[in-house]
Design an enzyme around this catalytic site. Sequence first.
Site, PDB file in Angstrom:
ATOM      1  CG  LEU A 174      -2.104  -0.985   1.162  1.00  0.00           C
ATOM      2  CD1 LEU A 174      -2.826  -1.342   2.638  1.00  0.00           C
ATOM      3  CD2 LEU A 174      -2.993  -1.060  -0.296  1.00  0.00           C
ATOM      4  CB  SER A 175       3.735   2.089   0.057  1.00  0.00           C
ATOM      5  OG  SER A 175       4.661   3.257  -0.855  1.00  0.00           O
ATOM      6  CG  ASN A 176       2.694   6.961  -3.453  1.00  0.00           C
ATOM      7  OD1 ASN A 176       2.423   7.101  -2.737  1.00  0.00           O
ATOM      8  ND2 ASN A 176       2.893   8.590  -4.170  1.00  0.00           N
TER       9      ASN A 176
END
Length: 253
Positions: A174-176
């Site tokens: 859950l990350s960019n």
Amino acid sequence: DLRSRLTANSACPAIINVNIGTTVKGAVDDLDRVLDILKETGYNEDRFYIHCDGALFGMMMPFIKQAPMVTFRKPIGSVSVSGHKFVGAPVPCGVTITRLRYVMALSSDVEYLNSRDATIMGSRNGHAPIYLWYTLTVKGYEGIRRDVEKCMRNAHILKVMLVQCGIKTMLNELSNTVVFERPKEEAFVRKWQLACEGDIAHVVVMPNITIDKLEEFVQDYVNSRARVAIAGAKRIASEARAAESSENSDAEC
């Protein structure tokens, strides 16, 4: 850990900050797990306050299907997001959403304004809400969803490209924010304005970043590593030649 600290301080109320995307690695705390631990250690809802810090990823997580839900249906006290990060406001700004009882406890009547002030500092930038309103209105729900999808997809592409080039890389689900080993060439770090901490650096993939730009970055990074490696090899060779020359001189004596 959280459980041991709560147990050791069971006589005190708890104030907990839940991260929705940490600054360096983009990690997301498990809100439901935090609530379970509070319940298991005997903390009722009137004995804890939870703030959810969603500076960057808080605006993105609602558009990701597999992401956990952060909602006021759960016993949290407040959520904050930045307006100058994912939304892209040209000035630093942020929004804090909290429960009405906390707003009322903080707000006060201002006689000369003939209104009630609910801001934390007693004032605020009047332009920031306009920037936020404009962006949210122009893009709409679908536009923001597409931006989130693009960021997450391109972050994964960057990770795969870096790994393909033999560079140690990490990307939370859950990350960019793509984390990788810190480049050794400071000129490269300055050129790309990389945020570094210890032996790691990261790139936050935003909506304006194209695949071409990611490819350019990876190519430049690979070239930088090659320059560092070649310089290291030349240094070793130079030291070896100097040692050999010294040995020959000693033998002649």
